[in-house]
Design a protein around this motif. Structure first.
Motif, PDB file in Angstrom:
ATOM      1  N   GLN A 144       0.824  -1.209   0.000  1.00 39.46           N
ATOM      2  CA  GLN A 144       0.000   0.000   0.000  1.00 39.46           C
ATOM      3  C   GLN A 144       0.864   1.267   0.000  1.00 39.46           C
ATOM      4  O   GLN A 144       0.487   2.290  -0.575  1.00 39.46           O
ATOM      5  CB  GLN A 144      -0.923  -0.005   1.210  1.00 39.46           C
ATOM      6  CG  GLN A 144      -1.996  -1.088   1.179  1.00 39.46           C
ATOM      7  CD  GLN A 144      -2.754  -1.206   2.504  1.00 39.46           C
ATOM      8  OE1 GLN A 144      -2.487  -0.466   3.437  1.00 39.46           O
ATOM      9  NE2 GLN A 144      -3.683  -2.135   2.566  1.00 39.46           N
ATOM     10  N   ILE A 145       2.013   1.201   0.652  1.00 40.22           N
ATOM     11  CA  ILE A 145       2.889   2.372   0.768  1.00 40.22           C
ATOM     12  C   ILE A 145       3.852   2.473  -0.405  1.00 40.22           C
ATOM     13  O   ILE A 145       4.051   3.556  -0.973  1.00 40.22           O
ATOM     14  CB  ILE A 145       3.678   2.304   2.091  1.00 40.22           C
ATOM     15  CG1 ILE A 145       2.725   2.375   3.282  1.00 40.22           C
ATOM     16  CG2 ILE A 145       4.722   3.427   2.168  1.00 40.22           C
ATOM     17  CD1 ILE A 145       3.382   2.051   4.621  1.00 40.22           C
ATOM     18  N   LEU A 146       4.459   1.339  -0.784  1.00 34.83           N
ATOM     19  CA  LEU A 146       5.560   1.346  -1.748  1.00 34.83           C
ATOM     20  C   LEU A 146       5.148   0.922  -3.152  1.00 34.83           C
ATOM     21  O   LEU A 146       5.925   1.109  -4.102  1.00 34.83           O
ATOM     22  CB  LEU A 146       6.674   0.402  -1.264  1.00 34.83           C
ATOM     23  CG  LEU A 146       7.286   0.701   0.104  1.00 34.83           C
ATOM     24  CD1 LEU A 146       8.216  -0.436   0.516  1.00 34.83           C
ATOM     25  CD2 LEU A 146       8.036   2.023   0.073  1.00 34.83           C
ATOM     26  N   GLY A 147       3.977   0.297  -3.283  1.00 38.21           N
ATOM     27  CA  GLY A 147       3.575  -0.231  -4.575  1.00 38.21           C
ATOM     28  C   GLY A 147       4.087  -1.629  -4.823  1.00 38.21           C
ATOM     29  O   GLY A 147       3.830  -2.219  -5.889  1.00 38.21           O
ATOM     30  N   GLU A 148       4.829  -2.188  -3.870  1.00 31.66           N
ATOM     31  CA  GLU A 148       5.288  -3.562  -3.932  1.00 31.66           C
ATOM     32  C   GLU A 148       5.433  -4.093  -2.513  1.00 31.66           C
ATOM     33  O   GLU A 148       5.612  -3.311  -1.577  1.00 31.66           O
ATOM     34  CB  GLU A 148       6.608  -3.666  -4.691  1.00 31.66           C
ATOM     35  CG  GLU A 148       7.728  -2.824  -4.133  1.00 31.66           C
ATOM     36  CD  GLU A 148       8.990  -2.938  -4.979  1.00 31.66           C
ATOM     37  OE1 GLU A 148       9.021  -3.743  -5.928  1.00 31.66           O
ATOM     38  OE2 GLU A 148       9.959  -2.217  -4.678  1.00 31.66           O
ATOM     39  N   PRO A 149       5.366  -5.409  -2.320  1.00 29.70           N
ATOM     40  CA  PRO A 149       5.307  -5.969  -0.964  1.00 29.70           C
ATOM     41  C   PRO A 149       6.662  -6.247  -0.328  1.00 29.70           C
ATOM     42  O   PRO A 149       6.728  -6.997   0.647  1.00 29.70           O
ATOM     43  CB  PRO A 149       4.539  -7.275  -1.177  1.00 29.70           C
ATOM     44  CG  PRO A 149       4.940  -7.707  -2.543  1.00 29.70           C
ATOM     45  CD  PRO A 149       5.089  -6.440  -3.346  1.00 29.70           C
ATOM     46  N   GLU A 150       7.722  -5.665  -0.857  1.00 30.19           N
ATOM     47  CA  GLU A 150       9.041  -5.935  -0.309  1.00 30.19           C
ATOM     48  C   GLU A 150       9.898  -4.678  -0.321  1.00 30.19           C
ATOM     49  O   GLU A 150       9.559  -3.675  -0.960  1.00 30.19           O
ATOM     50  CB  GLU A 150       9.720  -7.060  -1.094  1.00 30.19           C
ATOM     51  CG  GLU A 150       9.980  -6.730  -2.543  1.00 30.19           C
ATOM     52  CD  GLU A 150      10.604  -7.902  -3.294  1.00 30.19           C
ATOM     53  OE1 GLU A 150      10.612  -9.021  -2.745  1.00 30.19           O
ATOM     54  OE2 GLU A 150      11.070  -7.691  -4.430  1.00 30.19           O
ATOM     55  N   VAL A 151      11.008  -4.761   0.398  1.00 35.40           N
ATOM     56  CA  VAL A 151      11.934  -3.627   0.512  1.00 35.40           C
ATOM     57  C   VAL A 151      13.340  -4.087   0.139  1.00 35.40           C
ATOM     58  O   VAL A 151      13.641  -5.279   0.085  1.00 35.40           O
ATOM     59  CB  VAL A 151      11.949  -3.053   1.947  1.00 35.40           C
ATOM     60  CG1 VAL A 151      10.626  -2.395   2.289  1.00 35.40           C
ATOM     61  CG2 VAL A 151      12.311  -4.135   2.975  1.00 35.40           C
ATOM     62  N   ASP A 152      14.202  -3.103  -0.094  1.00 35.93           N
ATOM     63  CA  ASP A 152      15.598  -3.403  -0.398  1.00 35.93           C
ATOM     64  C   ASP A 152      16.370  -3.844   0.840  1.00 35.93           C
ATOM     65  O   ASP A 152      17.313  -4.641   0.736  1.00 35.93           O
ATOM     66  CB  ASP A 152      16.289  -2.170  -0.986  1.00 35.93           C
ATOM     67  CG  ASP A 152      15.677  -1.717  -2.287  1.00 35.93           C
ATOM     68  OD1 ASP A 152      15.340  -2.582  -3.119  1.00 35.93           O
ATOM     69  OD2 ASP A 152      15.532  -0.490  -2.480  1.00 35.93           O
ATOM     70  N   ALA A 153      16.003  -3.292   1.990  1.00 34.96           N
ATOM     71  CA  ALA A 153      16.768  -3.530   3.218  1.00 34.96           C
ATOM     72  C   ALA A 153      15.824  -3.536   4.405  1.00 34.96           C
ATOM     73  O   ALA A 153      14.830  -2.797   4.422  1.00 34.96           O
ATOM     74  CB  ALA A 153      17.823  -2.434   3.399  1.00 34.96           C
ATOM     75  N   ALA A 154      16.140  -4.355   5.410  1.00 36.83           N
ATOM     76  CA  ALA A 154      15.303  -4.428   6.609  1.00 36.83           C
ATOM     77  C   ALA A 154      16.169  -4.437   7.855  1.00 36.83           C
ATOM     78  O   ALA A 154      17.295  -4.962   7.845  1.00 36.83           O
ATOM     79  CB  ALA A 154      14.407  -5.659   6.579  1.00 36.83           C
ATOM     80  N   ILE A 155      15.633  -3.862   8.933  1.00 40.67           N
ATOM     81  CA  ILE A 155      16.364  -3.726  10.194  1.00 40.67           C
ATOM     82  C   ILE A 155      15.468  -4.206  11.329  1.00 40.67           C
ATOM     83  O   ILE A 155      14.341  -3.719  11.498  1.00 40.67           O
ATOM     84  CB  ILE A 155      16.776  -2.251  10.435  1.00 40.67           C
ATOM     85  CG1 ILE A 155      17.622  -1.753   9.267  1.00 40.67           C
ATOM     86  CG2 ILE A 155      17.523  -2.117  11.759  1.00 40.67           C
ATOM     87  CD1 ILE A 155      17.796  -0.242   9.253  1.00 40.67           C
ATOM     88  N   ASP A 156      15.978  -5.159  12.110  1.00 39.31           N
ATOM     89  CA  ASP A 156      15.275  -5.651  13.304  1.00 39.31           C
ATOM     90  C   ASP A 156      15.800  -4.885  14.509  1.00 39.31           C
ATOM     91  O   ASP A 156      16.899  -5.141  14.994  1.00 39.31           O
ATOM     92  CB  ASP A 156      15.525  -7.148  13.469  1.00 39.31           C
ATOM     93  CG  ASP A 156      15.008  -7.704  14.794  1.00 39.31           C
ATOM     94  OD1 ASP A 156      14.366  -6.964  15.560  1.00 39.31           O
ATOM     95  OD2 ASP A 156      15.273  -8.900  15.067  1.00 39.31           O
ATOM     96  N   ALA A 157      14.996  -3.948  14.998  1.00 39.64           N
ATOM     97  CA  ALA A 157      15.359  -3.163  16.178  1.00 39.64           C
ATOM     98  C   ALA A 157      14.493  -3.545  17.374  1.00 39.64           C
ATOM     99  O   ALA A 157      14.332  -2.753  18.304  1.00 39.64           O
ATOM    100  CB  ALA A 157      15.235  -1.667  15.881  1.00 39.64           C
ATOM    101  N   VAL A 158      13.941  -4.748  17.356  1.00 40.17           N
ATOM    102  CA  VAL A 158      13.066  -5.216  18.433  1.00 40.17           C
ATOM    103  C   VAL A 158      13.799  -6.189  19.343  1.00 40.17           C
ATOM    104  O   VAL A 158      13.932  -5.989  20.548  1.00 40.17           O
ATOM    105  CB  VAL A 158      11.791  -5.868  17.861  1.00 40.17           C
ATOM    106  CG1 VAL A 158      10.921  -6.415  18.993  1.00 40.17           C
ATOM    107  CG2 VAL A 158      11.007  -4.855  17.042  1.00 40.17           C
TER     108      VAL A 158
END
Length: 435
Positions: free
Chosen positions: A287-301
């Motif tokens: 909904q935000i990017l126009g595709e369901p994935e990203v180039d990079a992800a960060i787990d800060a949890v």
């Protein structure tokens, strides 16, 4: 702003006679030392501990092999600012094996009031940032730049930190005074004290969360034009999101379950996903990017992760599995979120030992690269200091730095645990409030 001259001039002249020698400020010191101590799950207090010396004495959490360790290479700092970290909160919640009486605090900025015999370049009066990693500067790991896993400061395992469980027992810095070993190697001296005090709320973040967030972004491969997903809008997550924008990301999406924290992420230009609402994470990203994935992800949890949804229960592998799901093939995952080897409050026996149900097959199939572990603060803090001093980085605003006296630390811990969007900065001597 405090008066011109050394910060030690504001302390008074109560230094014990045994500290009045070469390499010691003659106007600094105190026979006592107020500090924040962990008493048990949900309990912290401010109590008087011994004024630090250049030796590691026996006490809560001190490894037997470290007892009596002489630190003529160290300094005593008058603590100017020291922050409450989410890693501290894990201990205070009772989610580690931290012993009662452990003095907390690994995010430290302070002024040198005593320098040991073997300290050559750091001087009394210097105002410095202290990397939360304690490192010797001599071992293979330090020489290769892996200061988060120094081999010589913790007899139990590689890596150490102030005031933290299983890290060798070095006394924490949520205190009026603290000892820092290997000072010439560990300390980052600010070039101009007056300028530093004007930007102290930004500079206090150099000890941990700014480099840690930046490390999460760098190891996730964030660069110009990247799309980035950051799991968690606590202080480290906000620092990672801010760092991603600093590195040139096109869009940064932050996911969390606390509306106030998501609002804080939006305040400096992030998109957000409320994970209590319906819809899968890929659907929300599309909904935000126009595709369901990203180039990079960060787990800060980290290990206290919860499943998605309004009434989700704790599920410690949720974030790791979700970031693999939404990161493109051959993408990178930065994991600054804390994972532990001992969690007495875990949801099952496997998780109590740090064994989680991670979909490693998914990560393998997508050729993901994972980076975990303590951030090697020295790799980044000098450059980030330059960005702050040149007015290019305003990390204190991004994480909503909130100053409170050391005496109010228990309140800070309680409010932080409730999910407020604040990074609490403790001000032991009132120097930050008086800046």
């Amino acid at each position: 702003m405090i008066a011109e001259g050394n910060l030690v001039d504001t302390i008074g002249d109560g230094m014990p006679p045994e500290h009045r020698r070469k390499g010691v400020s003659t106007v600094a010191g105190n026979a006592g030392n107020q500090a924040v101590a962990y008493l048990g799950p949900g309990k912290v207090t401010v109590e008087t501990i011994d004024y630090p010396e250049l030796v590691l004495k026996d006490g809560p959490g001190v490894h037997p092999a470290n007892v009596g360790r002489k630190c003529d290479h160290g300094v005593i700092l008058k603590v100017v600012s020291t922050n409450i970290c989410g890693s501290d909160q894990h201990m205070v919640r009772g989610r580690t094996t931290a012993p009662s009486g452990l003095v907390l605090g690994h995010e430290i900025t302070g002024e040198v009031v005593e320098a040991g015999r073997d300290v050559e370049y750091i001087k009394v009066g210097d105002l410095c940032s202290v990397p939360f990693n304690i490192a010797c500067g001599r071992c293979r790991m330090c020489k290769e730049g892996h200061t988060g896993v120094c081999l010589n400061v913790n007899p139990e395992r590689p890596g150490s930190a102030y005031g933290y469980v299983d890290m060798g027992g070095w006394v924490g810095g949520q205190a009026e005074y603290v000892m820092v070993p290997y000072a010439d190697w560990n300390l980052l001296r600010f070039p101009d004290k007056d300028q530093a005090m004007e930007k102290i709320l930004d500079l206090t973040m150099l000890s941990d969360i700014f480099p840690t967030g930046y490390h999460g972004a760098v190891t996730a491969g964030v660069t110009t034009g990247s799309t980035v997903y950051v799991a968690g809008a606590g202080p480290v997550g906000l620092a990672a999101a801010y760092s991603s924008l600093l590195l040139g990301a096109a869009v940064v999406v932050v996911g969390d379950m606390v509306a106030e924290r998501l609002e804080q992420a939006r305040s400096f230009g992030c998109e957000t996903v409320d994970l209590t609402e319906q819809g899968t994470l890929p659907e929300r990203l599309e909904q935000i990017l126009g595709e369901p994935e990203v180039d990079a992800a960060i787990d800060a949890v980290g290990f206290e992760a919860r499943g998605h949804g309004a009434n989700a229960a704790e599920a410690p592998a949720t974030v790791l599995n979700s970031v693999m799901e939404v990161t493109r093939a051959a993408g990178r995952l930065g994991i600054p979120g804390l994972y532990v080897t001992g969690d007495p409050g875990a949801v099952d026996d496997a998780a109590k030992m740090g064994s989680l149900s991670i979909r490693i097959g998914l990560g393998w199939a997508k050729s993901h690269t994972f980076t975990t572990g303590q951030c090697p603060v020295m790799r980044y803090h000098r450059r980030l200091m330059g960005a702050i001093l040149a007015d290019r980085a305003h990390i204190a605003d991004a994480v909503n730095a909130t100053v409170i006296p050391l005496s109010e630390a228990p309140r800070g811990y309680a409010e932080f645990d409730s999910g407020v969007a604040r990074k609490y900065v403790l001000d032991p001597h009132g120097l930050v409030a008086a800046r």
